[in-house]
Design a protein around this motif. Sequence first.
Motif, mmCIF file in Angstrom:
data_model
loop_
_atom_site.group_PDB
_atom_site.id
_atom_site.type_symbol
_atom_site.label_atom_id
_atom_site.label_comp_id
_atom_site.label_asym_id
_atom_site.label_seq_id
_atom_site.Cartn_x
_atom_site.Cartn_y
_atom_site.Cartn_z
ATOM 1 N N MET A 147 -4.509 9.359 -9.020
ATOM 2 C CA MET A 147 -3.755 8.386 -8.506
ATOM 3 C C MET A 147 -4.297 6.983 -7.814
ATOM 4 N N LEU A 148 -5.087 7.082 -6.830
ATOM 5 C CA LEU A 148 -5.843 6.379 -6.321
ATOM 6 C C LEU A 148 -6.909 5.536 -7.135
ATOM 7 N N GLN A 149 -7.584 6.020 -8.174
ATOM 8 C CA GLN A 149 -8.179 5.565 -9.232
ATOM 9 C C GLN A 149 -7.568 4.691 -10.142
ATOM 10 N N LEU A 150 -6.225 4.991 -10.583
ATOM 11 C CA LEU A 150 -5.451 4.274 -11.234
ATOM 12 C C LEU A 150 -4.914 2.965 -10.173
ATOM 13 N N ALA A 151 -4.506 3.210 -9.093
ATOM 14 C CA ALA A 151 -4.181 2.015 -8.138
ATOM 15 C C ALA A 151 -5.503 1.231 -8.096
ATOM 16 N N ASN A 152 -6.577 1.636 -7.907
ATOM 17 C CA ASN A 152 -7.823 0.779 -7.667
ATOM 18 C C ASN A 152 -8.126 0.142 -8.689
ATOM 19 N N ASP A 153 -8.039 0.529 -10.062
ATOM 20 C CA ASP A 153 -8.334 0.075 -11.629
ATOM 21 C C ASP A 153 -7.238 -1.217 -11.988
ATOM 22 N N GLN A 154 -5.881 -0.724 -11.684
ATOM 23 C CA GLN A 154 -4.960 -1.688 -11.955
ATOM 24 C C GLN A 154 -4.328 -2.490 -11.012
ATOM 25 N N GLY A 155 -4.856 -2.393 -9.763
ATOM 26 C CA GLY A 155 -4.275 -3.382 -8.694
ATOM 27 C C GLY A 155 -2.894 -3.001 -8.159
ATOM 28 N N ILE A 156 -2.494 -1.685 -8.314
ATOM 29 C CA ILE A 156 -1.126 -1.366 -8.010
ATOM 30 C C ILE A 156 -1.055 -1.158 -6.313
ATOM 31 N N LYS A 157 0.020 -1.822 -5.830
ATOM 32 C CA LYS A 157 0.141 -1.946 -4.479
ATOM 33 C C LYS A 157 1.419 -1.320 -4.043
ATOM 34 N N THR A 158 1.326 -0.760 -2.805
ATOM 35 C CA THR A 158 2.588 -0.348 -2.203
ATOM 36 C C THR A 158 3.455 -1.474 -1.708
ATOM 37 N N TRP A 159 4.604 -1.529 -1.513
ATOM 38 C CA TRP A 159 5.247 -2.595 -1.057
ATOM 39 C C TRP A 159 5.409 -1.971 0.658
ATOM 40 N N ALA A 160 4.480 -2.336 1.202
ATOM 41 C CA ALA A 160 4.207 -1.744 2.617
ATOM 42 C C ALA A 160 4.760 -2.859 3.779
ATOM 43 N N ASN A 161 5.432 -2.163 4.767
ATOM 44 C CA ASN A 161 6.099 -3.076 5.839
ATOM 45 C C ASN A 161 5.342 -2.552 7.221
ATOM 46 N N PRO A 162 4.362 -3.325 7.368
ATOM 47 C CA PRO A 162 3.540 -2.919 8.663
ATOM 48 C C PRO A 162 4.269 -2.785 10.113
ATOM 49 N N PHE A 163 3.755 -1.903 10.919
ATOM 50 C CA PHE A 163 4.364 -2.095 12.467
ATOM 51 C C PHE A 163 3.005 -1.673 13.458
ATOM 52 N N PRO A 164 2.984 -2.428 14.222
ATOM 53 C CA PRO A 164 2.030 -1.685 15.244
ATOM 54 C C PRO A 164 2.128 -0.396 15.504
ATOM 55 N N MET A 165 0.962 0.314 15.684
ATOM 56 C CA MET A 165 1.101 1.817 16.143
ATOM 57 C C MET A 165 1.877 1.838 17.559
ATOM 58 N N SER A 166 1.800 0.926 18.432
ATOM 59 C CA SER A 166 2.310 0.824 19.816
ATOM 60 C C SER A 166 3.754 0.660 19.577
ATOM 61 N N GLU A 167 4.380 0.369 18.309
ATOM 62 C CA GLU A 167 5.744 0.277 18.369
ATOM 63 C C GLU A 167 6.521 0.983 17.300
ATOM 64 N N ALA A 168 5.877 2.356 17.253
ATOM 65 C CA ALA A 168 6.231 3.486 16.368
ATOM 66 C C ALA A 168 8.056 3.581 16.788
ATOM 67 N N ASN A 169 8.308 3.625 17.851
ATOM 68 C CA ASN A 169 9.736 3.966 17.902
ATOM 69 C C ASN A 169 10.612 2.777 17.380
ATOM 70 N N GLU A 170 10.221 1.665 17.378
ATOM 71 C CA GLU A 170 10.808 0.531 16.960
ATOM 72 C C GLU A 170 10.887 0.666 15.331
ATOM 73 N N ALA A 171 9.632 1.270 14.939
ATOM 74 C CA ALA A 171 9.627 1.589 13.380
ATOM 75 C C ALA A 171 10.513 2.463 12.855
ATOM 76 N N ILE A 172 10.673 3.550 13.640
ATOM 77 C CA ILE A 172 11.587 4.519 13.489
ATOM 78 C C ILE A 172 13.239 4.209 13.383
ATOM 79 N N LYS A 173 13.184 3.297 14.270
ATOM 80 C CA LYS A 173 14.854 2.588 14.188
ATOM 81 C C LYS A 173 14.835 1.581 13.088
ATOM 82 N N ALA A 174 13.864 1.209 12.562
ATOM 83 C CA ALA A 174 14.032 0.125 11.304
ATOM 84 C C ALA A 174 14.147 1.103 10.247
ATOM 85 N N PHE A 175 13.461 2.446 10.274
ATOM 86 C CA PHE A 175 13.442 3.351 9.094
ATOM 87 C C PHE A 175 15.058 3.925 8.996
#
Length: 361
Positions: free
Chosen positions: A312-340
């Motif tokens: 899977m990672l090789q496919l992502a590496n070769d084809q430029g496939i990207k997760t639609w990622a929504n970053p939160f600082p580790m320090s805001e894990a509780n806010e991330a859970i609420k957003a989830f």
Amino acid sequence: MATDTFNGWVGKDLSAADGNLVWEAFTPKAWEETDVDVEITHCGMCGSDLHVLKGGWHEPEFPYVVGHEIVGRAVRVGSKVTGIKVGDRVGVGAQSDSCLNCNLCKDDNENYCPGFVQTYDMRHKNGDRTMGGYADHARIPGHFVINLAPYPNVPSEILAPMLCGGVTMFSPLKKYGAGPGKRVGIIGFGGLGHFGVMWAKALGADEVVVISRSRSKEEDAIKLGATKFIATKDEPDWATKYERSLDLILNTVDSVDMPLQQYLGLLAAMGTLVQIGAPDGNLPGVNGFTLFMANRHLTGTCVGSRKDIREMLQLANDQGIKTWANPFPMSEANEAIKAFNRSEARYRIVLVNEKHLQQDN
């Protein structure tokens, strides 16, 4: 030897699932020379994390440190570990151990080993609790730590959610032949579903059809490669209108009252429905003739093997496939859970441990 302690977000009771984790010291497994200590830079947030914290699948065994989509740097490597050295960028998925001796393990199917050990919510072979990646560090048996050097084109923020959510969808798509000539359906368009669309497209499926209750995510699905979007709320006759129209379906819905019977009816003869969503209870009943009269197959899947992750990672590496990622600082894990919990992931939340980023790839 002195007892090691790590620091992380600890779930101490059922309120943790509402965003009430506590940052404090915890004890990892006792060090063995087969282990790797990982300085965590990124950890994806998976629906499994919340299921466990709320006791959805079984009686919870608090305290927990959840998180099994881990990326970071190896900072301590046991003398019996091969293929990893201190300083390497590494990843850890939902599995952290198995018996390593049975035929399943020897055939790269260790994710189905009876001795399967999850990265959290289980016990290591030495009896210690497994603790996950909402933390500064994780200690993982080295056999299940993936060296990420072969995938330089996949940034850690994009890569982390692939280690569980991504491979959970990639593995059955690959196994059941998603590719040219195949019509693939993805039921549910969330964190798992968005991976399903991307991988099915990358594997060359002729059609990639998303089935969802509403059209709120239709535009996103089309952007990711879906060729059709079925909104069941808007089309009351969807089950008959699209009957026998798909060869392979991945169902990410985890409701105990989902219309599983109708979903199966969407399969063509000899088609396969892979159940991926894990309800807090039993799956709905199915009339056997729905299976018998078209030789349909109903099966399930459990994360992915180390081999699946690398492919899977090789496919992502070769084809430029990207997760639609929504970053939160580790320090805001509780806010991330609420957003989830408010369904704001769109489509995978990633905790970013910014104090460890200075050397990250």
